[in-house]
Design a protein around this motif. Structure first.
Motif, short mmCIF file in Angstrom:
data_model
loop_
_atom_site.label_atom_id
_atom_site.label_comp_id
_atom_site.label_asym_id
_atom_site.label_seq_id
_atom_site.Cartn_x
_atom_site.Cartn_y
_atom_site.Cartn_z
N GLN A 159 1.01 -1.18 -0.10
CA GLN A 159 -0.13 -0.06 -0.04
C GLN A 159 0.83 1.13 0.00
O GLN A 159 0.42 2.40 -0.30
CB GLN A 159 -0.96 0.04 1.17
N HIS A 160 1.98 1.07 0.59
CA HIS A 160 2.92 2.30 0.55
C HIS A 160 4.36 2.26 0.15
O HIS A 160 4.69 0.93 0.26
CB HIS A 160 2.97 2.68 2.02
N VAL A 161 4.68 3.21 -0.57
CA VAL A 161 6.33 3.31 -0.74
C VAL A 161 6.89 4.48 -0.02
O VAL A 161 6.41 5.60 -0.42
CB VAL A 161 6.42 3.25 -2.31
N MET A 162 7.86 4.27 0.79
CA MET A 162 8.55 5.30 1.74
C MET A 162 9.97 5.61 0.83
O MET A 162 10.63 4.34 0.83
CB MET A 162 8.78 4.80 3.30
N VAL A 163 10.28 6.94 0.48
CA VAL A 163 11.34 7.13 -0.24
C VAL A 163 12.32 8.05 0.31
O VAL A 163 12.13 9.24 0.64
CB VAL A 163 10.72 7.85 -1.52
N VAL A 164 13.67 7.45 0.52
CA VAL A 164 14.54 8.33 1.12
C VAL A 164 15.24 9.44 -0.02
O VAL A 164 15.30 8.60 -1.15
CB VAL A 164 15.59 7.39 1.86
N LYS A 165 15.29 10.46 0.24
CA LYS A 165 15.80 11.45 -0.87
C LYS A 165 17.31 11.20 -0.85
O LYS A 165 18.18 11.64 0.07
CB LYS A 165 15.59 12.92 -0.57
N ARG A 166 18.06 10.47 -1.58
CA ARG A 166 19.40 10.43 -1.66
C ARG A 166 20.04 11.16 -2.77
O ARG A 166 21.00 11.85 -2.41
CB ARG A 166 19.75 8.88 -2.02
N THR A 167 19.60 11.22 -3.92
CA THR A 167 20.50 12.15 -4.96
C THR A 167 19.53 13.29 -5.51
O THR A 167 20.05 14.24 -6.13
CB THR A 167 20.47 11.22 -6.24
N GLY A 168 18.25 13.34 -5.19
CA GLY A 168 17.26 14.33 -5.59
C GLY A 168 16.84 14.14 -7.22
O GLY A 168 16.35 15.08 -7.72
N ASP B 39 2.96 6.77 -2.22
CA ASP B 39 4.22 7.06 -2.06
C ASP B 39 4.29 8.46 -0.91
O ASP B 39 3.53 9.19 -0.58
CB ASP B 39 5.00 7.67 -3.29
N LEU B 40 5.41 8.27 -0.12
CA LEU B 40 5.67 9.37 0.85
C LEU B 40 7.25 9.46 0.97
O LEU B 40 7.67 8.47 1.01
CB LEU B 40 5.05 9.03 2.24
N TRP B 41 7.68 10.64 1.44
CA TRP B 41 9.11 11.08 1.63
C TRP B 41 9.35 10.49 3.09
O TRP B 41 8.59 10.76 3.98
CB TRP B 41 9.36 12.24 1.50
N PHE B 42 10.58 9.98 2.96
CA PHE B 42 10.98 9.28 4.30
C PHE B 42 11.27 10.58 5.25
O PHE B 42 10.73 10.33 6.53
CB PHE B 42 12.53 8.63 4.06
N HIS B 43 11.71 11.64 4.76
CA HIS B 43 12.06 12.71 5.78
C HIS B 43 10.71 13.47 6.25
O HIS B 43 10.72 13.69 7.53
CB HIS B 43 12.87 13.66 5.18
N GLU B 44 9.74 13.45 5.39
CA GLU B 44 8.55 14.10 5.75
C GLU B 44 7.90 13.19 7.05
O GLU B 44 7.19 13.65 7.85
CB GLU B 44 7.50 14.50 4.72
#
Ligand code: 6R9
Length: 649
Positions: free
Chosen positions: A216-225, A235-240
């Motif tokens: 149901q969810h994909v959590m995404v770390v922003k590594r390179t932008g 989808d959700l940002w890891f940092h948020e």
């Protein structure tokens, strides 16, 4: 070459400071076999238990009832053992040194920071409804968030399944489905050797596959932008998700036999299997082996170059070292980027004392000559380790002489995804070293060699490597398929764990692993099932039949050699070879890229239709004179045809 040619005896200086000298090893090993209950009860005390175990060992290897339990009435939390209990004494000590792919990027994460970040993520996971027993798939670069994600799962009792970042979307999909994962944690991109790998795109592609709806969810770390697509709501940002959370999160009390993680690995048949590892026994074993085999001492800087996507990364980047309060180095890049001097430069930069790497990395550097180490002194090194495949004596000697400046013991460690931790290896203060030999069993490990009928062989001999009794780090099952677990490991020889490896034992009782005796390849230390590659190939419309074998490869250990029979009317061409090669890469991942493809109008088969791989292996290795008995072949002429058109000239 005789085994006795080079022996490196234990030095007195090392024996004196080591956790175990010869006598200690002997005494402890004997104790571990004579009375495993009291031995492991004592060892379990290295962990902090919520409820200390009173029932220590309850295990059966009998084919009719494979049932493995350690410390079964104990309760503990793995994250609390790796983090909380260190706060008081080493909160400000570096837990993870992160070295980026780019030599100008590095950071230190203290135990307190790791604790806080793990708790924040654990709270974020809970907010998403993830709890005890749920599974989470991790598809991550080598960044601290990978360890944080593993620990956050452990903290709330969720089960992680790490998928190596080099695997394809299909492989991710297969594992999301297999583990029934509701969440995938990934990054926008990973960076290795200056190249970006589109992890998030791969996850997007994976989640279009049928059966992945459970996620149901994909959590995404922003590594390179880097640019990525975004699916609102999913989808959700890891940092948020994480920054806003409390840095406190209670650690779930887990039973010692609750699952900690699933890790997929290739076998000789069928799709990769998800090995199930549990909590108390696994952590006890990972921590103990890390301490004794690497002779880990307070304050040591320890570097294991594996990826967290493999078991070595689980046990010897994350769990073992952190349970011991060590400083563990996590390297995002590859040893040859930006130059071949990088490995040594990282050692100097972070003053690494213990370096644990793979023969394939050593051979790749060795191919460039001693000069690759001229940009570093590696003075800080005290101990070297090797894992993943047999290390040939030449590579052993080079590793020891050039990387280790001839003064560091080198521990060759044999073990498997299934074993959870190191099984056969020297202890630096106790075991004289013989280049190419994994030497002697660890505490509690009872190896034996058997013939094909399962008869135990005595003395100096060669045979199939089995383990006669359970140890705490052992996998308990295959996720969702206990029958397959029993079939794969306990039915070849009843009452014994079959490793799939061949092995020789010398006059001194030293073990020399000779390689897999089943249809599993070991390419650059990565396990690949020939059946997996074959089934990928036959799914291509041009292919009627395919047979995959390994052949000796200078750097990779084994290369992938493929025989392909095309469908009627399909013309062989170099373009088609390229297409098939890409097909396999796309289907499984770059590590499965074929080295050689040979067109095979026919494959050597027995009259009952079984492909004779023994013959195909010989042809691939260019050992065409010693093909052995071909009389059982249905059509011996196909062999001459294959020899005549060998592709690997
Ligand atoms: C830890 C790991 C396991 C297979 C194993 C064997 C080979 C690993 C080795 C070794 C000789 C060593 N292997 N270490 N062979 N000497 N020191 O690599 O796990 O990926 O499951 O591979 O690797 O063939 O059966 P895994």
């Amino acid at each position: 070459m005789s085994d006795q040619q080079h022996v490196y005896p234990v030095s007195d200086a090392i024996a004196q400071r080591a956790w175990a000298d010869r006598e200690t090893y002997q005494a402890m090993y004997q104790h571990s076999l004579d009375d495993p209950e009291s031995f492991w009860k004592e060892q379990a005390k290295r962990l902090e238990w919520i409820t200390p175990p009173t029932r220590i060992k309850n295990t059966s290897f009998s084919r009719d009832n494979v049932d493995i339990r350690w410390f079964e009435d104990g309760e503990l939390n793995v994250a609390a053992n790796c983090l909380d209990r260190h706060l008081e004494t080493r909160g400000d000590q570096t837990a993870i040194i992160w070295e980026g792919d780019d030599p100008n990027e590095a950071k230190h994460v203290t135990y307190r920071e790791l604790y806080e970040r793990t708790n924040q993520l654990a709270n974020a996971l809970k907010e998403l409804g993830i709890g005890k027993g749920d599974t989470v798939t991790l598809y991550m670069p080598m960044i601290p968030e990978a360890a944080i994600a593993m620990l956050a799962c452990a903290r709330i009792g969720a089960v992680h399944s790490v998928v190596f970042g080099g695997f394809s979307p299909d492989a991710v999909a297969q594992r999301v489905i297999g583990a029934d994962s509701r969440l995938v944690i990934t990054a926008d991109e990973s960076v290795r050797g200056g190249k970006h790998v589109p992890l998030k795109d791969n996850v997007d592609a994976a989640l279009t596959r049928k059966g992945t709806e459970v996620c149901q969810h994909v959590m995404v770390v922003k590594r390179t932008g880097g640019d990525i697509d975004w699916q609102q709501g999913r989808d959700l940002w890891f940092h948020e998700a994480v920054d806003k959370q409390s840095t406190e999160c209670p650690a779930e009390a887990m039973n010692a036999e609750d699952p900690l993680f699933i890790l997929y690995t290739s076998g000789s048949t069928g799709a990769p299997k998800g090995l199930k590892h549990t909590t108390g026994g696994y952590l006890t074993y990972a921590a103990m082996t890390h301490q004794y085999v690497f002779d880990y001492q307070e304050g040591d800087i320890y570097w294991c170059t594996a990826d967290v996507g493999w078991v070595t990364g689980h046990s010897y980047i994350v769990y073992g070292p952190l349970a011991n309060g060590a400083t563990t180095l996590m390297f995002e890049g590859v040893p040859s980027y930006p130059t071949h001097g990088r490995l040594g430069e990282v050692v100097d930069k972070h003053k690494v004392n213990i370096l644990y790497t793979a023969p394939t990395a050593v051979r790749a550097l060795m191919a460039h000559g001693d000069k690759v180490m001229e940009t570093s002194s590696r003075e800080s090194l005290r101990l070297l380790g090797s894992v993943g495949e047999p290390i040939n004596p030449e590579a052993w000697e080079w590793f020891h002489r050039v990387i280790g400046n001839g003064r560091c013991p080198l521990v060759d460690t044999w073990w498997q995804t299934e074993t959870g931790g190191i099984m056969i290896a020297p202890l630096p203060g106790a075991t004289d070293l013989k280049p190419g030999s994994a030497t002697k069993p660890f505490f509690g490990i009872k190896p034996a060699l058997v013939d094909n009928e399962g008869q135990e062989l005595e003395g100096a001999t060669e045979g199939n490597l089995v383990i006669l009794d359970s140890w705490p780090g052992q996998a308990r099952s295959i996720w969702g398929d206990h029958e397959r677990f029993v079939q794969t490991y306990f039915s070849t020889y009843d009452g014994m764990y079959f490793t799939g490896d061949g092995c020789r034992r010398d006059e001194d009782g030293y073990y020399w692993i000779t390689g897999r005796v089943d249809d599993v390849l070991n390419v650059s230390g990565h396990r690949m099932g020939t059946a997996e590659i074959e089934s990928s190939l036959v799914a291509h419309t041009a292919v009627a039949e395919a047979a995959v074998v390994g052949f000796p490869h200078d750097i990779k250990g084994q290369g992938i050699y493929i025989y392909v029979t095309l469908n009627d009317g399909i013309e062989p061409s170099d373009e088609l070879k390229k297409e098939l090669s890409l097909w396999v890469r796309k289907d499984i991942g770059p590590i499965a890229s074929p080295d050689v493809i040979q067109w095979a109008p026919g494959l050597p088969k027995t009259r009952s239709g079984k492909i004779m791989r023994r013959i195909l292996r010989k042809i691939a290795a260019n050992e065409c004179d010693g093909l052995g008995d071909t009389s059982t072949l249905a059509d011996p002429s196909v062999v001459d045809e294959l020899i005549e058109h060998r592709a690997n000239k």
